[in-house]
Design a protein around this motif. Structure first.
Motif, PDB file in Angstrom:
ATOM      1  N   VAL A  49      21.125  27.159  37.638  1.00  0.00           N
ATOM      2  CA  VAL A  49      20.480  28.543  37.471  1.00  0.00           C
ATOM      3  C   VAL A  49      21.786  29.557  37.207  1.00  0.00           C
ATOM      4  CG1 VAL A  49      18.453  28.053  38.535  1.00  0.00           C
ATOM      5  CG2 VAL A  49      20.176  28.660  40.009  1.00  0.00           C
ATOM      6  N   LEU A  50      22.799  29.279  37.966  1.00  0.00           N
ATOM      7  CA  LEU A  50      23.832  30.199  37.828  1.00  0.00           C
ATOM      8  C   LEU A  50      24.260  30.259  36.532  1.00  0.00           C
ATOM      9  CD1 LEU A  50      26.394  32.069  38.790  1.00  0.00           C
ATOM     10  CD2 LEU A  50      27.439  29.921  39.212  1.00  0.00           C
ATOM     11  N   ASP A  51      24.466  29.092  35.617  1.00  0.00           N
ATOM     12  CA  ASP A  51      24.839  29.216  34.193  1.00  0.00           C
ATOM     13  C   ASP A  51      23.733  29.928  33.386  1.00  0.00           C
ATOM     14  OD1 ASP A  51      27.460  28.087  33.411  1.00  0.00           O
ATOM     15  OD2 ASP A  51      26.478  26.091  33.394  1.00  0.00           O
ATOM     16  N   GLU A  52      22.558  29.815  33.631  1.00  0.00           N
ATOM     17  CA  GLU A  52      21.537  30.280  32.918  1.00  0.00           C
ATOM     18  C   GLU A  52      21.380  31.837  33.110  1.00  0.00           C
ATOM     19  OE1 GLU A  52      18.578  30.043  30.006  1.00  0.00           O
ATOM     20  OE2 GLU A  52      19.912  28.378  30.941  1.00  0.00           O
ATOM     21  N   GLU A  53      21.750  32.233  34.477  1.00  0.00           N
ATOM     22  CA  GLU A  53      21.618  33.662  34.502  1.00  0.00           C
ATOM     23  C   GLU A  53      22.995  34.264  34.071  1.00  0.00           C
ATOM     24  OE1 GLU A  53      20.139  35.497  38.030  1.00  0.00           O
ATOM     25  OE2 GLU A  53      18.119  34.398  38.090  1.00  0.00           O
ATOM     26  N   LEU A  54      23.943  33.700  33.894  1.00  0.00           N
ATOM     27  CA  LEU A  54      25.097  33.992  33.107  1.00  0.00           C
ATOM     28  C   LEU A  54      24.931  34.357  31.764  1.00  0.00           C
ATOM     29  CD1 LEU A  54      28.174  31.956  35.106  1.00  0.00           C
ATOM     30  CD2 LEU A  54      27.945  34.734  34.661  1.00  0.00           C
ATOM     31  N   LYS A  55      24.120  33.387  31.082  1.00  0.00           N
ATOM     32  CA  LYS A  55      23.647  33.630  29.684  1.00  0.00           C
ATOM     33  C   LYS A  55      23.052  35.061  29.566  1.00  0.00           C
ATOM     34  CE  LYS A  55      22.652  28.703  29.149  1.00  0.00           C
ATOM     35  NZ  LYS A  55      21.536  27.844  28.708  1.00  0.00           N
ATOM     36  N   MET A  56      22.218  35.257  30.648  1.00  0.00           N
ATOM     37  CA  MET A  56      21.463  36.684  30.516  1.00  0.00           C
ATOM     38  C   MET A  56      22.381  37.637  30.496  1.00  0.00           C
ATOM     39  SD  MET A  56      17.796  35.570  32.563  1.00  0.00           S
ATOM     40  CE  MET A  56      16.555  34.425  32.081  1.00  0.00           C
ATOM     41  N   MET A  57      23.343  37.725  31.707  1.00  0.00           N
ATOM     42  CA  MET A  57      24.196  38.601  31.967  1.00  0.00           C
ATOM     43  C   MET A  57      25.197  38.710  30.652  1.00  0.00           C
ATOM     44  SD  MET A  57      23.896  40.203  34.660  1.00  0.00           S
ATOM     45  CE  MET A  57      25.476  41.047  34.886  1.00  0.00           C
ATOM     46  N   ALA A  58      25.500  37.809  30.100  1.00  0.00           N
ATOM     47  CA  ALA A  58      26.312  37.997  28.747  1.00  0.00           C
ATOM     48  C   ALA A  58      25.450  38.739  27.758  1.00  0.00           C
ATOM     49  CB  ALA A  58      26.603  36.243  28.436  1.00  0.00           C
ATOM     50  N   THR A  59      24.177  38.818  27.788  1.00  0.00           N
ATOM     51  CA  THR A  59      23.463  39.515  26.650  1.00  0.00           C
ATOM     52  C   THR A  59      23.417  40.895  27.109  1.00  0.00           C
ATOM     53  OG1 THR A  59      22.282  37.491  26.271  1.00  0.00           O
ATOM     54  CG2 THR A  59      21.349  39.591  25.640  1.00  0.00           C
ATOM     55  N   VAL A  60      23.393  41.325  28.338  1.00  0.00           N
ATOM     56  CA  VAL A  60      22.881  42.824  28.860  1.00  0.00           C
ATOM     57  C   VAL A  60      24.216  43.345  29.556  1.00  0.00           C
ATOM     58  CG1 VAL A  60      20.350  42.040  29.228  1.00  0.00           C
ATOM     59  CG2 VAL A  60      22.157  41.974  31.365  1.00  0.00           C
ATOM     60  N   ALA A  61      25.191  42.714  29.772  1.00  0.00           N
ATOM     61  CA  ALA A  61      26.412  43.561  30.280  1.00  0.00           C
ATOM     62  C   ALA A  61      27.644  43.322  29.234  1.00  0.00           C
ATOM     63  CB  ALA A  61      26.979  42.609  31.286  1.00  0.00           C
ATOM     64  N   GLU A  62      28.304  44.558  29.240  1.00  0.00           N
ATOM     65  CA  GLU A  62      29.154  44.307  28.146  1.00  0.00           C
ATOM     66  C   GLU A  62      30.362  43.375  28.239  1.00  0.00           C
ATOM     67  OE1 GLU A  62      30.836  48.180  28.930  1.00  0.00           O
ATOM     68  OE2 GLU A  62      28.956  49.420  28.471  1.00  0.00           O
ATOM     69  N   HIS A  63      30.755  42.688  29.104  1.00  0.00           N
ATOM     70  CA  HIS A  63      31.586  41.714  29.214  1.00  0.00           C
ATOM     71  C   HIS A  63      31.118  40.640  30.044  1.00  0.00           C
ATOM     72  CE1 HIS A  63      34.735  44.595  27.735  1.00  0.00           C
ATOM     73  NE2 HIS A  63      34.368  45.358  28.678  1.00  0.00           N
ATOM     74  N   GLY A  64      29.914  40.375  30.122  1.00  0.00           N
ATOM     75  CA  GLY A  64      29.216  39.245  30.767  1.00  0.00           C
ATOM     76  C   GLY A  64      29.223  39.457  32.161  1.00  0.00           C
ATOM     77  N   GLY A  65      28.868  38.502  33.203  1.00  0.00           N
ATOM     78  CA  GLY A  65      28.942  38.856  34.317  1.00  0.00           C
ATOM     79  C   GLY A  65      29.859  38.108  35.133  1.00  0.00           C
ATOM     80  N   GLN A  66      30.538  38.947  36.209  1.00  0.00           N
ATOM     81  CA  GLN A  66      31.332  38.361  37.174  1.00  0.00           C
ATOM     82  C   GLN A  66      30.694  37.713  38.570  1.00  0.00           C
ATOM     83  OE1 GLN A  66      34.752  40.782  38.103  1.00  0.00           O
ATOM     84  NE2 GLN A  66      35.307  39.597  39.626  1.00  0.00           N
ATOM     85  N   VAL A  67      31.011  36.877  38.866  1.00  0.00           N
ATOM     86  CA  VAL A  67      30.368  35.948  39.952  1.00  0.00           C
ATOM     87  C   VAL A  67      31.014  36.025  41.143  1.00  0.00           C
ATOM     88  CG1 VAL A  67      29.591  33.456  40.484  1.00  0.00           C
ATOM     89  CG2 VAL A  67      29.787  34.190  38.074  1.00  0.00           C
ATOM     90  N   ALA A  68      30.028  36.254  42.310  1.00  0.00           N
ATOM     91  CA  ALA A  68      30.498  36.332  43.702  1.00  0.00           C
ATOM     92  C   ALA A  68      29.666  35.480  44.535  1.00  0.00           C
ATOM     93  CB  ALA A  68      30.272  37.665  44.225  1.00  0.00           C
ATOM     94  N   GLY A  69      30.273  34.749  45.428  1.00  0.00           N
ATOM     95  CA  GLY A  69      29.383  33.730  46.192  1.00  0.00           C
ATOM     96  C   GLY A  69      30.029  32.507  46.263  1.00  0.00           C
ATOM     97  N   PRO A  70      29.202  31.364  46.620  1.00  0.00           N
ATOM     98  CA  PRO A  70      27.856  31.547  47.111  1.00  0.00           C
ATOM     99  C   PRO A  70      27.832  31.876  48.572  1.00  0.00           C
ATOM    100  CG  PRO A  70      28.799  29.359  47.325  1.00  0.00           C
ATOM    101  CD  PRO A  70      29.719  29.898  46.629  1.00  0.00           C
TER     102      PRO A  70
END
Length: 605
Positions: free
Chosen positions: A210-231
């Motif tokens: 699910v992290l990979d899948e939401e990174l796909k979404m962030m790659a679409t809506v954020a200028e440089h994709g998403g940076q991950v924090a956690g878990p």
């Protein structure tokens, strides 16, 4: 009764009280977004059709509360009370639900249709007394008894009442920062040791997927994709989950952000487009508001759009006649069993009903296990082999490869938005990137990029009755014939391998969301796989219609991990996945040679 909403957001010492008129709209674009007048939108699952994805259309409306009064009230104004129900049960029996689980595991995940799918069932009962009064009592109980929630809420639109305590932010926008919050893995307090849950391969892989899948979404809506924090741990009164936090800067209209992120993989699956097909095939009924979102759209003090949108899970829907519905779902992955997923839906339903104070579902609170050094170490260790590309910040241009700087790449999307993540990686290496769907006749356009990347997607690469497979095979054949540099990723790699003369086989056990250390052109690499098929080769080098081909394959069974020849290459794994620790390094080494068209099969990389 006038429509209203009660909202308690994580960490607040008060409840927001919203009142206003309700407007029903057809699409997300029609949601009002007016300065000084917030809108609370109740978005049903059927809106996924706006993305062109399949769903069973149950006609449930997209309702908007146009807020004309917004006040706050202390928590003490909402006393706890029980939700009294007449006996109920699930709409699907355990046997029926278990059969669906087994079918999805065998026919969907086993045939390469995706990595994971969420299938739901609904606990149904009848509320005694006034439904809105019962919902208010349940809301008070949730405030008092639940913990770790993102929103605790009650929304009454006149035609329906929703009350719940959702742990999961889907997407938010504030101060120009877009954030998402994938949560997965369910540990029931008192069921065992938390440290054992954190080591369970199914739970670990489920969160990675699910992290990979939401990174796909962030790659679409954020200028440089998403940076991950956690878990991190998400501890609630009866359950503990694991979660990551994603953040990236963006400038899209918040309604467009909502559209591009419909809906969370934690309640649908991945890849999202095919997950929607699988859900429609096997559930065969509408989801109403389950897996949709509440969305509060507003503006900040500087006039910038803002958005706060939790997922509609851990939620009861009550109709004016007193019918109560509590939908719950289980995430099916390659390690799943029918009995395990049936049990998970019972756990989730019992947890919601107990939290609501439903009679007959009372549960003594169990103190969550503390975050000991051992627990913190187990969480931190989950990132040891993940791709630092998505976890670390870096200066612009830090990864640019001189041989790629300023060159053009065209990515062909085979119905898996991993391509959006791949685009960010290629841009970081210095390429100028365009992504197009497979339906575009890429090889016949006047555009001649320096590189064509034929990307991933679900399905059987040998199924030429599938229009997508036939079109993508024609595309790759045209690229090879024209000697245009081409990289195949996952499905694109499989099609390339077939055209080079290799045979395909379906894996005995799907490689869905699986990280492995494999040899790639002479070096051991950590990479992530999402595939049920693989090419097979009997030797490390073959002669093909396009010249000699060098092959990296599994010594045990000959399955091909990567191949390269004059002006082309293919990788079975996903270099863009968070599971691929060495993905960017592989691309940085492989692409300059492919774009130069000067690969020497006698030379190891």
């Amino acid at each position: 009764m006038q429509p209203f909403a009660l909202l308690h957001r994580d960490g607040a010492d008060h409840v927001e009280v919203l009142t206003g008129d309700v407007l029903t709209v057809r699409t997300l674009d029609e949601i009002p977004l007016v300065k000084d007048r917030p809108t609370l939108a109740v978005i049903p699952y059927r809106q996924i059709a706006e993305r062109g994805f399949d769903c069973v259309d149950d006609g449930v409306p997209l309702e908007c509360l146009l807020v004309d009064s917004r006040t706050t009230a202390p928590l003490a104004d909402f006393p706890a009370g029980p939700l009294r129900l007449r006996p109920g049960g699930f709409d699907l029996s355990d046997e029926e639900y278990g059969e669906i689980v087994e079918t999805v595991l065998r026919d969907e995940i086993g045939h390469g249709e995706g990595a994971n799918f969420v299938i739901h069932r609904v606990y149904q009962a009848t509320v005694d007394g006034d439904p809105v009064a019962a919902a208010r009592a349940a809301f008070g109980r949730l405030l008092a008894a639940e913990q770790g929630t993102y929103w605790t809420f009650l929304v009454h639109t006149g035609s329906r009442t929703l009350v719940g305590a959702t742990p999961e932010r889907h997407v938010s926008v504030a101060d120009g920062i877009t954030m998402m919050n994938p949560i997965s893995g369910t540990f029931r307090h008192g069921s065992g040791r938390l440290i054992d849950f954190l080591a369970d391969p199914k739970e670990v892989e489920e969160l990675y997927m699910v992290l990979d899948e939401e990174l796909k979404m962030m790659a679409t809506v954020a200028e440089h994709g998403g940076q991950v924090a956690g878990p991190y741990l998400k501890q609630m009164a009866h359950l503990t989950h694991t979660e990551y936090l994603l953040a990236g800067r963006g400038s899209l209209d918040v309604r467009e952000v909502l559209r591009e992120t419909m809906f969370a993989p934690t309640v649908t699956g991945s890849p999202i487009e095919n997950a929607c097909r699988v859900i429609a095939r096997h559930e065969r009924r509408g989801r109403r508001y389950y897996a949709g979102v509440l969305a509060l759209l507003d503006h900040d003090d500087q006039g910038r759009q803002s958005l706060d949108a939790p997922i509609l899970i851990r939620t009861a829907e009550i109709t004016p006649d007193g019918t109560l519905r509590v939908p719950v779902g289980a995430t099916l992955v390659r390690h799943s069993t029918a009995a395990g997923e049936v049990a998970e839906t019972h756990t989730k339903a019992a947890g919601i009903l107990a939290a609501l104070g439903a009679s007959g579902h009372a549960a003594a609170p169990v103190r969550p296990e503390a975050e000991s050094p051992e627990i913190r170490a187990a969480l931190a260790a989950r990132n040891d082999h993940l791709a630092r590309f998505w976890l670390d910040s870096r200066e612009p241009g830090a990864l640019t490869v001189p041989a790629l700087a300023g060159r053009t790449a065209l990515i062909v999307d085979g119905e898996d938005t991993f391509t959006a993540m791949l685009a960010h990686q290629l841009k970081a290496l210095g390429l100028r990137v365009t992504v197009v769907p497979w339906q575009s006749a890429v090889a016949r356009t006047p555009i001649e990029p320096d590189l064509v990347v034929v990307g991933p997607g679900p399905g059987d690469p040998d199924d030429l009755a599938d229009p997508k497979m036939a079109a993508m095979r024609d595309l790759v054949a045209d690229l090879l014939a024209a000697r245009r540099p081409v990289l195949g990723v996952c499905l694109g790699h499989e099609i390339l391998a077939v055209l080079l003369g290799l045979r395909m086989h379906r894996r005995d056990s799907p490689y869905q969301g699986l990280a492995r250390d494999v040899e790639v052109f002479g070096r051991e690499r950590r990479v992530g796989f999402y595939s049920s098929f693989a090419a097979v080769a009997d030797a490390d080098r073959i002669d093909s219609p396009c010249g000699p081909v060098e092959i990296s394959r599994d010594p045990a069974d000959g399955t091909v991990h990567a191949l390269r020849g004059h002006g082309f290459a293919g990788v079975q794994f996903h270099p863009e996945s968070v599971l691929s620790r060495d993905g960017v390094a592989i691309l940085a080494e492989l692409l300059p040679i492919v774009t130069a068209g000067a690969i020497s099969p006698a030379t190891n990389g």
